[in-house]
Design a protein around this motif. Structure first.
Motif, short mmCIF file in Angstrom:
data_model
loop_
_atom_site.label_atom_id
_atom_site.label_comp_id
_atom_site.label_asym_id
_atom_site.label_seq_id
_atom_site.Cartn_x
_atom_site.Cartn_y
_atom_site.Cartn_z
N ASP A 186 24.52 49.02 34.75
CA ASP A 186 25.59 49.13 33.75
C ASP A 186 26.37 47.83 33.60
O ASP A 186 27.03 47.61 32.59
CB ASP A 186 26.58 50.25 34.14
CG ASP A 186 25.94 51.63 34.08
OD1 ASP A 186 24.80 51.71 33.59
OD2 ASP A 186 26.58 52.60 34.50
N TYR A 187 26.30 46.98 34.62
CA TYR A 187 27.06 45.73 34.58
C TYR A 187 26.32 44.67 33.80
O TYR A 187 25.10 44.53 33.93
CB TYR A 187 27.30 45.21 36.00
CG TYR A 187 28.31 45.99 36.79
CD1 TYR A 187 29.66 45.83 36.57
CD2 TYR A 187 27.90 46.91 37.75
CE1 TYR A 187 30.60 46.55 37.29
CE2 TYR A 187 28.82 47.64 38.49
CZ TYR A 187 30.17 47.45 38.25
OH TYR A 187 31.10 48.17 38.96
N LYS A 188 27.09 43.90 33.01
CA LYS A 188 26.52 42.68 32.44
C LYS A 188 26.59 41.60 33.50
O LYS A 188 27.39 41.67 34.43
CB LYS A 188 27.32 42.25 31.20
CG LYS A 188 27.10 43.19 30.03
CD LYS A 188 27.65 42.58 28.74
CE LYS A 188 27.19 43.40 27.55
NZ LYS A 188 27.79 42.92 26.29
N GLN A 189 25.77 40.59 33.32
CA GLN A 189 25.70 39.49 34.28
C GLN A 189 27.08 38.93 34.62
O GLN A 189 27.84 38.54 33.73
CB GLN A 189 24.83 38.38 33.67
CG GLN A 189 24.61 37.17 34.55
CD GLN A 189 23.63 37.46 35.68
OE1 GLN A 189 22.76 38.31 35.56
NE2 GLN A 189 23.81 36.76 36.79
N GLY A 190 27.41 38.92 35.90
CA GLY A 190 28.65 38.29 36.35
C GLY A 190 29.92 39.08 36.09
O GLY A 190 31.02 38.59 36.33
N GLU A 191 29.77 40.28 35.59
CA GLU A 191 30.93 41.06 35.20
C GLU A 191 31.51 41.81 36.40
O GLU A 191 30.77 42.33 37.22
CB GLU A 191 30.46 42.07 34.14
CG GLU A 191 31.54 42.82 33.41
CD GLU A 191 30.92 43.73 32.34
OE1 GLU A 191 31.38 43.66 31.19
OE2 GLU A 191 29.99 44.49 32.65
N THR A 192 32.85 41.90 36.46
CA THR A 192 33.48 42.71 37.49
C THR A 192 33.66 44.14 36.98
O THR A 192 33.53 44.40 35.78
CB THR A 192 34.87 42.17 37.86
OG1 THR A 192 35.73 42.31 36.72
CG2 THR A 192 34.82 40.71 38.30
N PHE A 193 34.00 45.04 37.90
CA PHE A 193 34.25 46.43 37.50
C PHE A 193 35.36 46.49 36.45
O PHE A 193 35.24 47.19 35.44
CB PHE A 193 34.65 47.26 38.73
CG PHE A 193 35.16 48.63 38.37
CD1 PHE A 193 34.30 49.63 37.98
CD2 PHE A 193 36.53 48.90 38.42
CE1 PHE A 193 34.79 50.89 37.63
CE2 PHE A 193 37.02 50.15 38.09
CZ PHE A 193 36.14 51.15 37.69
N GLU A 194 36.43 45.74 36.66
CA GLU A 194 37.54 45.78 35.71
C GLU A 194 37.11 45.23 34.35
O GLU A 194 37.52 45.76 33.31
CB GLU A 194 38.74 45.00 36.26
CG GLU A 194 39.33 45.67 37.49
CD GLU A 194 40.63 45.03 37.97
OE1 GLU A 194 41.07 44.03 37.35
OE2 GLU A 194 41.20 45.53 38.95
N GLN A 195 36.30 44.21 34.36
CA GLN A 195 35.81 43.65 33.08
C GLN A 195 34.92 44.65 32.36
O GLN A 195 34.96 44.76 31.14
CB GLN A 195 35.07 42.33 33.33
CG GLN A 195 36.03 41.20 33.68
CD GLN A 195 35.32 39.99 34.28
OE1 GLN A 195 34.17 40.08 34.73
NE2 GLN A 195 36.00 38.85 34.28
N LEU A 196 34.14 45.39 33.12
CA LEU A 196 33.30 46.43 32.52
C LEU A 196 34.17 47.48 31.83
O LEU A 196 33.91 47.88 30.68
CB LEU A 196 32.42 47.10 33.59
CG LEU A 196 31.51 48.25 33.13
CD1 LEU A 196 30.24 48.28 33.97
CD2 LEU A 196 32.21 49.61 33.25
N VAL A 197 35.22 47.89 32.52
CA VAL A 197 36.12 48.90 31.94
C VAL A 197 36.75 48.37 30.66
O VAL A 197 36.76 49.04 29.62
CB VAL A 197 37.20 49.32 32.96
CG1 VAL A 197 38.28 50.17 32.29
CG2 VAL A 197 36.57 50.09 34.12
N GLU A 198 37.24 47.13 30.73
CA GLU A 198 37.89 46.56 29.54
C GLU A 198 36.88 46.39 28.39
O GLU A 198 37.22 46.60 27.23
CB GLU A 198 38.55 45.22 29.90
CG GLU A 198 39.78 45.44 30.79
CD GLU A 198 40.46 44.17 31.29
OE1 GLU A 198 41.58 44.27 31.80
OE2 GLU A 198 39.87 43.07 31.17
#
Length: 473
Positions: A256-268
């Motif tokens: 589900d994560y894009k490359q280098g993305e944090t959990f918070e960035q995923l939510v945003e």
DNA sequence: GCATGATCATGC
DNA sequence: GCATGATCATGC
């Protein structure tokens, strides 16, 4: 003493031996045991010495280094509904800012020391001798696969401040599951050097937040061998298990994560397509029902957009994340301050340490998710527009002011003065104000009388400033 | 327009 | 019944 009873190179053997204490106190097994150390960590030392036969002089060494197991004794408390929850954060190893500087998550002292924990939860009861406290849950724990990403994100947040020479600005509120908490006395003699910048920083340790520990407790109850089924009642277990029912995760897979993305960035990122849409438009687009009651709207919007069908959002609950709704006027102005819980007068008078106080845990130790709506002219709640969604924690520079406010409030309650709490005009960040059914709604005071129900508030101006900072991005 | 005191609505 | 999340009403 007990060396022959377990194999110190085997985690399973160590666990099996530890479980001989399940449902018992140390005194039950070792009637002649005497306290070794009255301070914090005293019980852990007693377990090591009396139960595991450690030499008292070796107590500061790695616990079971040959097995890679770290022993941690940590307290539970009983709450109003009768269930047991974590009493406090679990403090792990001290962070050496100089050494941690060059490390990665994999090579960090956190991973090195805490890859496998032997957790021994005991029920804390005020005034009872350490040796008489009962162990309720005993288990091995390592970071579960589904939680690893957030632990790594958290570690990186902490590490980034260390790398930038900002260790003096670390805060427990920065992170979700893993935190850097102050360890030992604050100030002067206990300040530690950094690699960059030359500012001395409070000594801190890695720690696991209380909310996450509650998740470990709940998880343990699915495994009958982990908990004490005798002194922990069926009712207590039922209540705890109810709490984990119907939690759904935002992230179903690491894919589900894009490359280098944090959990918070995923939510945003997930929220981004819906910014600028009204609540009813979001509901229509997602074919979801969104509760627009002012109490439920934010969580309801989160569940719909983040695709969680269950009643609770697992990652948010495990992090103790505080969701807050901000409703801007059509003009972009903010009318209201932000309220928090009622001040418990009989408890605040007993708060000696800032970082154990109710207000600290509410405002400074946790991460927030602000959901900002903007009203439409003459519109109902359905017509509010989703304006912005962002994570926030109180910046280090404001925490001292929050502490001064807490001290003032506590000291006034201690002296029985309920009429002169700090007003919004008297403090840059927070104030005390009523929150009650009506003016006659009172609660007990430590002096034995009654006083109006008041609560903690964040100042309107302060909240508006936070929102404006995040609107400019 | 805003601070302050008061109260509402909901859900557990 | 009460905590929680939030907004209303008044007067300066």
């Amino acid at each position: 003493m007990s060396n022959a009873l377990y194999d110190k190179t085997s985690p399973i053997s160590i666990l099996t031996h530890a479980r001989r204490l399940l449902g018992k106190s140390l005194h039950a097994l070792y009637p002649s045991a005497t306290p070794l150390n009255t301070g914090k960590g005293g019980l852990g030392q007693c377990v090591e010495v009396y139960h595991f036969g450690y030499d008292i002089n070796g107590v500061s060494e790695a616990d079971f280094s040959e097995a890679g197991v770290e022993l941690k004794c940590t307290p539970l408390k009983t709450i109003k509904d009768g269930s047991m929850v974590s009493k406090e954060r679990l403090v792990l190893n001290i962070i050496n800012y100089l050494e941690e500087y060059g490390k990665s998550f994999e090579t960090s002292s956190f991973t090195h020391k805490n890859a496998l924990l032997l957790l021994m939860f005991y029920l804390h009861i005020a005034g009872v001798d350490n040796l008489d406290l009962i162990f309720k849950i005993i288990r091995l724990w390592r970071i579960p696969e589904e939680d690893l990403k957030i632990f790594m994100d958290d570690w990186n947040v902490i590490h980034n401040k260390i790398v930038r020479g900002l260790a003096h600005e670390l805060s427990e509120g920065d992170t979700l599951y893993l935190a850097a908490c102050i360890k030992g006395s604050k100030g002067g003699a206990n300040k530690k050097p950094q690699k960059i910048g030359g500012v001395l920083a409070d000594q801190r340790a890695y720690s696991i937040k209380s909310a996450y520990l509650n998740h470990i407790i709940v998880d343990s109850l699915s495994h009958p061998e982990m908990f004490d089924g005798v002194t922990m009642t069926a009712k207590q277990r039922r209540i705890i298990e109810q709490k984990k029912a119907e939690l759904g995760s935002i992230v179903k897979s690491v894919r589900d994560y894009k490359q280098g993305e944090t959990f918070e960035q995923l939510v945003e990122r997930r929220f981004r397509p819906y910014i600028g849409m009204s609540v009813s438009e979001i509901a229509k687009k997602l074919k979801a029902t969104i509760s627009t009651s002012h109490k439920a709207i934010s969580y309801s919007v989160c569940r719909a957009i983040l695709g969680v069908k269950e009643r609770g959002i697992a990652e948010f609950e495990k992090a103790g994340l505080q969701l807050k709704t901000i409703r801007l006027e059509q003009s972009g102005n903010l009318k209201e301050s932000m309220s928090f819980q009622t001040i418990k007068y009989k408890e605040i008078v007993n708060e000696d340490e800032w970082d154990e106080s109710d207000w600290y845990n509410t405002i400074a130790a946790r991460r927030f998710l602000f959901i900002v709506f903007r009203k439409k002219k003459g519109g109902s709640a359905d017509d509010s527009v989703l304006e912005r969604v962002f994570f926030w924690s109180m910046p280090h520079k404001d925490i001292e002011a929050a502490e001064a406010f807490w001290r003032d409030t506590r000291d006034k309650v201690r002296s029985g003065d309920y009429a002169h709490f700090i007003k919004s005009t008297e403090h840059s960040i927070c104030h005390v104000r009523p929150k009650a059914k009506n003016a006659a709604d009172t609660t007990d005071t430590p002096q034995g009388g009654k006083a109006k129900k008041l609560c903690y508030w964040l100042n309107r101006d302060y909240v508006l400033e936070i929102v404006k900072e995040h609107l400019q991005k």
